[in-house]
Scaffold this motif. Structure first.
Motif, PDB file in Angstrom:
ATOM      1  N   PRO A 106      16.300 -20.672  -6.272  1.00 59.63           N
ATOM      2  CA  PRO A 106      16.423 -18.567  -5.908  1.00 59.63           C
ATOM      3  C   PRO A 106      15.134 -17.872  -6.698  1.00 59.63           C
ATOM      4  O   PRO A 106      15.223 -17.034  -6.309  1.00 59.63           O
ATOM      5  N   PHE A 107      13.891 -18.892  -6.602  1.00 62.37           N
ATOM      6  CA  PHE A 107      13.332 -17.670  -7.490  1.00 62.37           C
ATOM      7  C   PHE A 107      12.347 -17.254  -5.822  1.00 62.37           C
ATOM      8  O   PHE A 107      11.942 -18.016  -4.875  1.00 62.37           O
ATOM      9  N   VAL A 108      11.661 -15.786  -6.950  1.00 63.76           N
ATOM     10  CA  VAL A 108      10.573 -15.378  -5.530  1.00 63.76           C
ATOM     11  C   VAL A 108       9.928 -15.333  -5.735  1.00 63.76           C
ATOM     12  O   VAL A 108       9.168 -15.515  -6.705  1.00 63.76           O
ATOM     13  N   PRO A 109       8.782 -15.147  -4.452  1.00 61.04           N
ATOM     14  CA  PRO A 109       7.301 -14.853  -4.785  1.00 61.04           C
ATOM     15  C   PRO A 109       6.741 -13.853  -5.861  1.00 61.04           C
ATOM     16  O   PRO A 109       7.877 -12.495  -5.692  1.00 61.04           O
ATOM     17  N   GLU A 110       5.332 -13.819  -6.282  1.00 56.84           N
ATOM     18  CA  GLU A 110       5.460 -12.556  -7.006  1.00 56.84           C
ATOM     19  C   GLU A 110       4.792 -11.809  -6.182  1.00 56.84           C
ATOM     20  O   GLU A 110       4.034 -11.793  -5.241  1.00 56.84           O
ATOM     21  N   HIS A 111       5.072 -10.606  -6.216  1.00 55.03           N
ATOM     22  CA  HIS A 111       4.838  -9.238  -5.797  1.00 55.03           C
ATOM     23  C   HIS A 111       4.823  -8.305  -6.584  1.00 55.03           C
ATOM     24  O   HIS A 111       5.624  -7.992  -7.137  1.00 55.03           O
ATOM     25  N   ASP A 112       4.333  -6.825  -5.825  1.00 58.06           N
ATOM     26  CA  ASP A 112       4.707  -5.671  -6.230  1.00 58.06           C
ATOM     27  C   ASP A 112       6.416  -5.038  -5.646  1.00 58.06           C
ATOM     28  O   ASP A 112       5.772  -4.966  -4.397  1.00 58.06           O
ATOM     29  N   GLN A 113       6.876  -4.026  -6.620  1.00 61.04           N
ATOM     30  CA  GLN A 113       7.835  -3.307  -5.975  1.00 61.04           C
ATOM     31  C   GLN A 113       7.343  -2.329  -5.287  1.00 61.04           C
ATOM     32  O   GLN A 113       8.089  -1.884  -4.494  1.00 61.04           O
ATOM     33  N   VAL A 114       5.908  -1.572  -5.581  1.00 59.79           N
ATOM     34  CA  VAL A 114       5.644  -0.292  -5.186  1.00 59.79           C
ATOM     35  C   VAL A 114       4.602  -1.146  -4.134  1.00 59.79           C
ATOM     36  O   VAL A 114       3.854  -1.881  -4.997  1.00 59.79           O
ATOM     37  N   ALA A 115       4.410  -0.830  -2.613  1.00 60.98           N
ATOM     38  CA  ALA A 115       2.853  -1.618  -2.685  1.00 60.98           C
ATOM     39  C   ALA A 115       1.905  -0.408  -2.636  1.00 60.98           C
ATOM     40  O   ALA A 115       1.691   0.462  -3.170  1.00 60.98           O
ATOM     41  N   THR A 116       0.775  -0.838  -3.179  1.00 62.00           N
ATOM     42  CA  THR A 116      -0.901  -0.844  -3.431  1.00 62.00           C
ATOM     43  C   THR A 116      -1.944  -0.489  -2.529  1.00 62.00           C
ATOM     44  O   THR A 116      -1.533  -1.669  -1.330  1.00 62.00           O
ATOM     45  N   GLY A 117      -2.109   0.360  -1.737  1.00 57.72           N
ATOM     46  CA  GLY A 117      -3.251   0.841  -0.532  1.00 57.72           C
ATOM     47  C   GLY A 117      -2.354   0.366   0.578  1.00 57.72           C
ATOM     48  O   GLY A 117      -1.514   0.627   0.891  1.00 57.72           O
ATOM     49  N   LYS A 118      -3.480  -0.005   1.245  1.00 58.29           N
ATOM     50  CA  LYS A 118      -3.220  -0.244   2.767  1.00 58.29           C
ATOM     51  C   LYS A 118      -2.428  -1.082   3.728  1.00 58.29           C
ATOM     52  O   LYS A 118      -2.446  -2.206   2.427  1.00 58.29           O
ATOM     53  N   PRO A 119      -2.019  -1.469   4.247  1.00 55.89           N
ATOM     54  CA  PRO A 119      -0.920  -2.454   5.082  1.00 55.89           C
ATOM     55  C   PRO A 119      -2.299  -3.971   4.873  1.00 55.89           C
ATOM     56  O   PRO A 119      -3.463  -3.339   4.946  1.00 55.89           O
ATOM     57  N   LYS A 120      -1.295  -4.940   4.048  1.00 53.11           N
ATOM     58  CA  LYS A 120      -2.422  -5.772   3.888  1.00 53.11           C
ATOM     59  C   LYS A 120      -1.979  -7.210   5.680  1.00 53.11           C
ATOM     60  O   LYS A 120      -0.346  -6.951   5.891  1.00 53.11           O
ATOM     61  N   VAL A 121      -3.062  -7.908   4.755  1.00 49.77           N
ATOM     62  CA  VAL A 121      -2.140  -9.378   5.817  1.00 49.77           C
ATOM     63  C   VAL A 121      -1.742 -10.247   5.060  1.00 49.77           C
ATOM     64  O   VAL A 121      -2.453 -10.938   3.816  1.00 49.77           O
ATOM     65  N   ILE A 122      -0.067 -11.202   5.311  1.00 48.55           N
ATOM     66  CA  ILE A 122      -0.353 -11.822   3.893  1.00 48.55           C
ATOM     67  C   ILE A 122      -0.190 -13.387   4.882  1.00 48.55           C
ATOM     68  O   ILE A 122       0.923 -13.305   5.508  1.00 48.55           O
ATOM     69  N   GLU A 123      -0.704 -13.847   4.338  1.00 44.96           N
ATOM     70  CA  GLU A 123      -0.701 -15.068   4.625  1.00 44.96           C
ATOM     71  C   GLU A 123      -0.056 -16.266   4.054  1.00 44.96           C
ATOM     72  O   GLU A 123       0.095 -16.422   2.292  1.00 44.96           O
TER      73      GLU A 123
END
Length: 391
Positions: free
Chosen positions: A72-89
């Motif tokens: 049930p765990f989730v990946p580390e992530h920011d709740q508010v985006a930082t900077g421009k859109p990214k490519v998440i691999e």
């Protein structure tokens, strides 16, 4: 059922043609999609309401490798985006494996990264997800992935087909903010077979400025947990015990017959009865806010937190919609994911269930939250202990 799907398991195992498991409709749609992909002549005239998605120089975007973790765990992530859109691999490997659903009940599962459900992917709106999908040579079946969060090409299904021993790299732009299901969809009867064999998961696409309450105010969460609800259809012997098979293919014909009854043998959270109870109970403390992402790729469900509520619930999964508030139970249609936020006020054990209580208690759709903290008598107290009835 097609003639080919009615053949013996050993005949199925010996078949390796790429298009074997596709129904005629899926194959036709796939061929048309690929033929039209990138072809201006195949485009209809846009309506006045059409607003094209602006082009982006993909090469200029920052790339981030997301380490996927088992639910049930989730990946580390920011709740508010930082900077421009990214490519998440992200990288997912298909694993066909025997799992235990309950005592005396095992099934050959199709999985993403070895878990039922597959791992939760997290990004922000307008990020790109670039997935490497691997189908090891040790597997028996063709696989692909349909992202409900994506646009076009059957959710990516026609662009991600991989036979055993192959891998494919696929990228899509997450234009919609919300929670969405993904699942394998190789065509024809193999679509439901793969889905109810465990091959589904979810992606959470957060708004770039984070979640908002019903009044538009920012909200944050201390923990996030992913609950994937799964219906299984295990065949039985005449004496009521569950059948077991020595391979995925050998059990397929029997399972398809059980599936056609629309009556699951098990309805569970995260792959097995009790997977999220006891020592595996979800953890929180009084005063902490928990975001629960809940998906069901095949059947309707109705989550309920016994002793708590859905303070904020995005019942349809869309984070751009105003969330519902203070719900006792919320509905998630089959093929969808939703999110609910709750702040715990009392310590103790909470049961989180599908409130079809037959499915929760008798079939396995239940989880526990173990919450630490101090009890508040002002919210609840036992005024008098049980004793003899007084006049």
């Amino acid at each position: 059922m097609s003639e080919k799907l009615a053949t013996r398991p050993e005949q199925l195992e010996s078949t390796t043609r790429r298009d074997f498991f596709k129904g005629a409709t899926a194959a036709a749609v796939g061929a048309a999609t690929i033929a039209a992909f990138g072809s201006a002549s195949a485009q209809a005239s846009p309506s006045a309401a059409f607003r094209p998605i602006p082009d982006v120089d993909i090469a200029s975007l920052q790339r981030v490798k997301q380490e996927l973790v088992q639910p049930p765990f989730v990946p580390e992530h920011d709740q508010v985006a930082t900077g421009k859109p990214k490519v998440i691999e992200v990288r997912m490997e298909v694993e066909e494996k025997l799992i235990e659903v309950d005592q005396g009940a095992k099934v050959w599962a199709c999985t993403f990264n070895g878990s039922v459900p597959g791992p939760l992917i997290v990004c922000h709106q307008d990020d790109y997800i670039e997935l490497t999908l691997v189908n090891p040579a040790s597997n028996q079946l063709q696989h692909n992935i349909d992202f409900h969060a994506s646009t076009g090409a059957m959710g990516g299904g026609t662009l991600t087909e991989v036979m055993p021993g192959e891998e494919v790299v696929f990228r899509f732009r997450a234009t919609k903010a919300g929670t969405f299901v993904y699942h394998c969809a190789p065509g024809g009867p193999m679509i439901p077979f793969h889905v109810v064999s465990g091959m589904n998961g979810a992606i959470m696409v957060l708004p770039r400025d984070g979640l908002k309450d019903e009044n538009g105010n920012p909200v944050r969460y201390d923990h996030a947990y992913y609950v994937g609800e799964q219906d299984f259809y295990l065949p039985k012997h005449s004496n009521g015990t569950y059948k077991q098979y020595d391979s995925l293919m050998h059990g397929m014909t029997d399972m398809l017959e059980v599936m056609k009854t629309l009556t699951p043998s098990h309805v569970v959270f995260n792959g097995a009865v009790g997977a999220l109870t006891g020592k595996n109970a979800l953890k929180a403390k009084v005063g902490e806010s928990v975001l629960i992402i809940h998906s069901q790729a095949n059947r309707d469900t109705r989550p309920h937190l016994i002793g708590g509520h859905g303070d904020l619930v995005w019942t349809a999964g869309s984070f751009t919609d105003r969330p519902s508030t203070n719900l006792e139970t919320w509905h998630i249609p089959g093929g969808a994911a939703a999110a609910a936020l709750y702040t715990f006020h009392q310590p103790g054990l909470y049961a989180y269930v599908n409130h079809n209580l037959i499915e929760a208690i008798l079939l396995g759709a239940a989880a526990h939250f173990q919450v630490e903290g101090d009890w508040n008598d002002n919210l609840m107290t036992q005024v008098r202990k049980p004793g003899p009835i007084t006049a």
